[in-house]
Scaffold this active site. Structure first.
Site, PDB file in Angstrom:
ATOM      1  CB  ALA A  35      61.601   3.175  38.201  1.00 20.65           C
ATOM      2  CE  LYS A  57      50.279  11.509  38.851  1.00 18.31           C
ATOM      3  NZ  LYS A  57      49.506  10.390  39.345  1.00 18.31           N
ATOM      4  CB  CYS A  97      54.899   9.421  39.924  1.00 14.25           C
ATOM      5  SG  CYS A  97      54.246   8.332  38.664  1.00 14.25           S
ATOM      6  CG  ASN A 139      55.919   7.716  43.973  1.00 11.14           C
ATOM      7  OD1 ASN A 139      56.856   6.940  43.807  1.00 11.14           O
ATOM      8  ND2 ASN A 139      54.923   7.809  43.118  1.00 11.14           N
ATOM      9  CB  ALA A 198      47.239   1.465  26.135  1.00  5.93           C
TER      10      ALA A 198
HETATM   11  P1  NAI Z   1      49.535   7.659  30.814  1.00  2.79           P
HETATM   12  O1  NAI Z   1      49.006   9.016  30.613  1.00  2.79           O
HETATM   13  O2  NAI Z   1      50.763   7.212  30.076  1.00  2.79           O
HETATM   14  O3  NAI Z   1      48.377   6.584  30.461  1.00  2.79           O
HETATM   15  C1  NAI Z   1      47.048   6.725  30.822  1.00  2.79           C
HETATM   16  C2  NAI Z   1      46.185   6.299  29.642  1.00  2.79           C
HETATM   17  O4  NAI Z   1      44.827   6.214  30.067  1.00  2.79           O
HETATM   18  C3  NAI Z   1      46.204   7.278  28.468  1.00  2.79           C
HETATM   19  O5  NAI Z   1      46.672   6.625  27.298  1.00  2.79           O
HETATM   20  C4  NAI Z   1      44.726   7.708  28.320  1.00  2.79           C
HETATM   21  O6  NAI Z   1      44.336   7.879  26.968  1.00  2.79           O
HETATM   22  C5  NAI Z   1      43.998   6.543  28.955  1.00  2.79           C
HETATM   23  N1  NAI Z   1      42.653   6.841  29.426  1.00  2.79           N
HETATM   24  C6  NAI Z   1      42.230   7.891  30.186  1.00  2.79           C
HETATM   25  N2  NAI Z   1      40.910   7.787  30.436  1.00  2.79           N
HETATM   26  C7  NAI Z   1      40.488   6.638  29.841  1.00  2.79           C
HETATM   27  C8  NAI Z   1      39.228   5.983  29.736  1.00  2.79           C
HETATM   28  N3  NAI Z   1      38.160   6.489  30.341  1.00  2.79           N
HETATM   29  N4  NAI Z   1      39.147   4.838  29.017  1.00  2.79           N
HETATM   30  C9  NAI Z   1      40.244   4.325  28.405  1.00  2.79           C
HETATM   31  N5  NAI Z   1      41.467   4.898  28.472  1.00  2.79           N
HETATM   32  C10 NAI Z   1      41.583   6.039  29.179  1.00  2.79           C
HETATM   33  O7  NAI Z   1      49.775   7.487  32.384  1.00  2.79           O
HETATM   34  P2  NAI Z   1      50.742   6.458  33.152  1.00  2.79           P
HETATM   35  O8  NAI Z   1      52.107   7.041  33.305  1.00  2.79           O
HETATM   36  O9  NAI Z   1      50.599   5.093  32.583  1.00  2.79           O
HETATM   37  O10 NAI Z   1      50.091   6.507  34.600  1.00  2.79           O
HETATM   38  C11 NAI Z   1      48.830   5.918  34.884  1.00  2.79           C
HETATM   39  C12 NAI Z   1      48.671   5.881  36.382  1.00  2.79           C
HETATM   40  O11 NAI Z   1      49.707   5.064  36.958  1.00  2.79           O
HETATM   41  C13 NAI Z   1      48.777   7.250  37.066  1.00  2.79           C
HETATM   42  O12 NAI Z   1      47.868   7.278  38.138  1.00  2.79           O
HETATM   43  C14 NAI Z   1      50.185   7.263  37.594  1.00  2.79           C
HETATM   44  O13 NAI Z   1      50.312   8.065  38.717  1.00  2.79           O
HETATM   45  C15 NAI Z   1      50.415   5.805  37.942  1.00  2.79           C
HETATM   46  N6  NAI Z   1      51.811   5.383  37.935  1.00  2.79           N
HETATM   47  C16 NAI Z   1      52.680   5.832  36.970  1.00  2.79           C
HETATM   48  C17 NAI Z   1      53.996   5.392  36.965  1.00  2.79           C
HETATM   49  C18 NAI Z   1      54.942   5.881  35.930  1.00  2.79           C
HETATM   50  O14 NAI Z   1      56.142   5.666  36.095  1.00  2.79           O
HETATM   51  N7  NAI Z   1      54.507   6.507  34.871  1.00  2.79           N
HETATM   52  C19 NAI Z   1      54.504   4.430  37.950  1.00  2.79           C
HETATM   53  C20 NAI Z   1      53.502   3.970  38.857  1.00  2.79           C
HETATM   54  C21 NAI Z   1      52.215   4.452  38.849  1.00  2.79           C
END
Ligand code: NAI
Length: 481
Positions: free
Chosen positions: A160, A275, A272, A220, A9
């Site tokens: 974004a 990484k 992103c 990216n 989430a």
């Molecule tokens: P985030 O760190 O905000 O959210 C990830 C969530 O996953 C955390 O709340 C964590 O507690 C939860 N989590 C981890 N392991 C878990 C499990 N086993 N069961 C349940 N929940 C679990 O990360 P964010 O920014 O949402 O990024 C997620 C992915 O999306 C990454 O791979 C990132 O590279 C990619 N991404 C991110 C973007 C961005 O702008 N932030 C844009 C596009 C892709």
């Protein structure tokens, strides 16, 4: 009724699923996470992330067809489609440390899906993952599945931060990668039907799994490369008297190049770019392609150079010492309209100034004090791990860093001010008032080219703007990197 569940989430899982629930009222969407505080915040009036328009979307659907829960297993068990949007940090130890993606969280999510599933499911990679991750996930699922069928799709997210809701409403494209067999195509169609509720079908691109996975890393890397390209030009502009804004405009009006992502700045940040490029570099190396790896490495190196160049400029302009001097930092988030500080250039700039014994007074409209102190105390790459696993440096930095709640307080009695995030409110500050309350000579270091340098010079400031012709003061004090 189709049921969708999203594991994770965060910045991606939360907004993406909220928009999906809004656009597909007949689909039930559950967003699950192991982090209790995060889920509690999603269920409150104070959402865990700041994103323009998000509150509204969540308010419209929460409790109807959008649910936030920590009961991960129950919701996975009940779902037809499971999105996985967990963090994929850079490895900090062992094979590939500092480059490869750490798939610990992904693997544990996949094993849990296999454990709790009693019916066939489509598992969708939403996280950004190294190319061919789907193959590994498929193996984990099929070897633990007790005969249940799983189809893996790659559906990388291109939103974004800061414009997430707009991007999700009206994406340039949605990318869905799947297996080239009949079952794979059927799964692609099922996901395409979900997006077709609001995305024109011609913008839904279907590819094989590996193309979808690699396209996200490639997009990216290309975006970050444009920023590093213009930032490399900014250094040359300062040395020659050219103006980077004029150069970027002249270059960007070429329709083959286009105007976006050509703003020179103190450097790119966000969770992103670095990484994903490190990950791409590692994949190139693993495939025996050192030249390709070095090409992308340079994009990161120029970004590091830009951050350090900026901090050094601050020190060198102020008689080569900032020891004991108060420096105001305006903006800490990695860009405007988000409270996200992951990999923000402000961390490197502040750490550099702290190392030179400056006293920092930091103001950001969306970032809390606790977050700033944590960011400045954390080991590299640790931000992408759960809070209890993060290593915090023993020696405190709080004597040198003060976080305040407005720009005037931050700049009061300061010797210099640095603009590190392009928040709109910084453009309309009363700089005359700020000047009157600062030590003299008063310096402005604009890391985002947002202030009106001509006006500020009239007031009496010495102004440094990235990639712009230098004040005579600064010319006499070149920054050495
Ligand atoms: P985030 O760190 O905000 O959210 C990830 C969530 O996953 C955390 O709340 C964590 O507690 C939860 N989590 C981890 N392991 C878990 C499990 N086993 N069961 C349940 N929940 C679990 O990360 P964010 O920014 O949402 O990024 C997620 C992915 O999306 C990454 O791979 C990132 O590279 C990619 N991404 C991110 C973007 C961005 O702008 N932030 C844009 C596009 C892709």
């Amino acid at each position: 009724m189709v049921k969708i569940c999203c594991i994770g989430a965060g910045y991606v899982g939360g907004p993406t699923m909220a928009v999906m629930a809004l656009k597909c009222p007949e689909i039930e969407v559950a967003v699950v996470d192991i982090s209790q505080p995060r889920i509690k915040a999603w269920n409150s009036d104070c959402l865990p992330i700041y994103e323009p328009g998000l509150d509204d979307v969540v308010k419209q659907c929460r409790g109807k067809n959008l649910f936030f829960s920590t009961d991960v297993e129950k919701h996975v068990f009940e779902s037809d489609i499971v999105f996985v949007s967990v963090n994929t940090p850079t490895k900090t130890q062992g094979l590939g440390a500092g480059k490869a993606a750490d798939l610990t969280y992904w693997e544990s999510a996949a094993r849990m899906i296999a454990d709790v599933s009693k019916s066939s499911k489509i598992v969708v990679e939403k996280s950004t993952v190294p190319v061919r991750t789907a193959e590994a996930i498929e193996k984990i699922l099929t070897h633990n599945s007790k005969g249940i069928g799983f189809q893996i799709l790659s559906n990388p997210e291109f939103l974004a931060e800061g414009t997430a809701i707009k991007d999700l409403y009206n994406p340039d494209r949605v990318l869905i990668g799947g297996r080239d067999n009949a079952a794979g195509q059927k799964a692609i169609e099922a996901l395409r039907d979900v997006y077709a509720h609001w995305v024109p079908v011609e913008r839904i691109i279907c590819t094989n799994l590996w193309s979808a996975e690699l396209s996200k890393l490639a997009a990216n890397a290309f975006l970050a490369q444009r920023i590093s390209s213009v930032n490399a030009m900014s250094a040359l502009c300062e040395a020659t008297g050219a103006d980077v804004t004029q150069v970027a405009h002249a270059v960007g009006t070429d329709t083959r190049i286009g105007p976006k992502f050509l703003n020179a700045s103190v450097g790119f940040g966000g969770s992103c770019f670095q990484k994903d490029i490190l990950n791409l570099i590692y994949i190139c190396e693993c495939n025996g392609l050192p030249e390709a790896a070095n090409y992308w490495k340079q994009v990161i190196k120029v970004n590091d150079y830009q951050k350090i160049r900026f901090a050094n400029r601050v020190v060198s302009s102020m008689f080569n010492t900032v020891s004991g001097k108060k420096i105001a930092i305006l903006g800490f988030a990695f860009k405007k309209d988000t409270g996200d500080t992951r990999e923000t250039p402000a961390i490197d700039v502040c750490n550099r100034l702290v190392a030179d014994k400056a006293k920092l007074s930091i103001y950001d409209p969306q970032v809390l004090e606790e977050q700033i102190i944590r960011d400045l105390s954390m080991a590299r790459f640790d931000w992408d791990h759960p809070v209890p696993l993060q290593q915090i440096k023993a020696e405190g930095i709080s004597e040198q860093v003060n976080v305040v709640s407005d720009a005037y307080e931050a700049t009061k009695d300061a010797h210099g001010l640095c603009v590190l995030t392009e928040w709109d409110e910084f453009k309309s500050l009363d700089f005359k008032k700020i000047f009157d309350n600062m030590q003299k000579p008063a310096f402005v270091f604009d890391g985002r080219n947002v202030v009106d340098a001509v006006k500020l010079r009239e007031i009496g400031f010495i102004v440094y703007s990235i990639g712009k012709p230098l004040d005579s003061w600064l010319k006499d004090m070149p920054a050495v990197v």
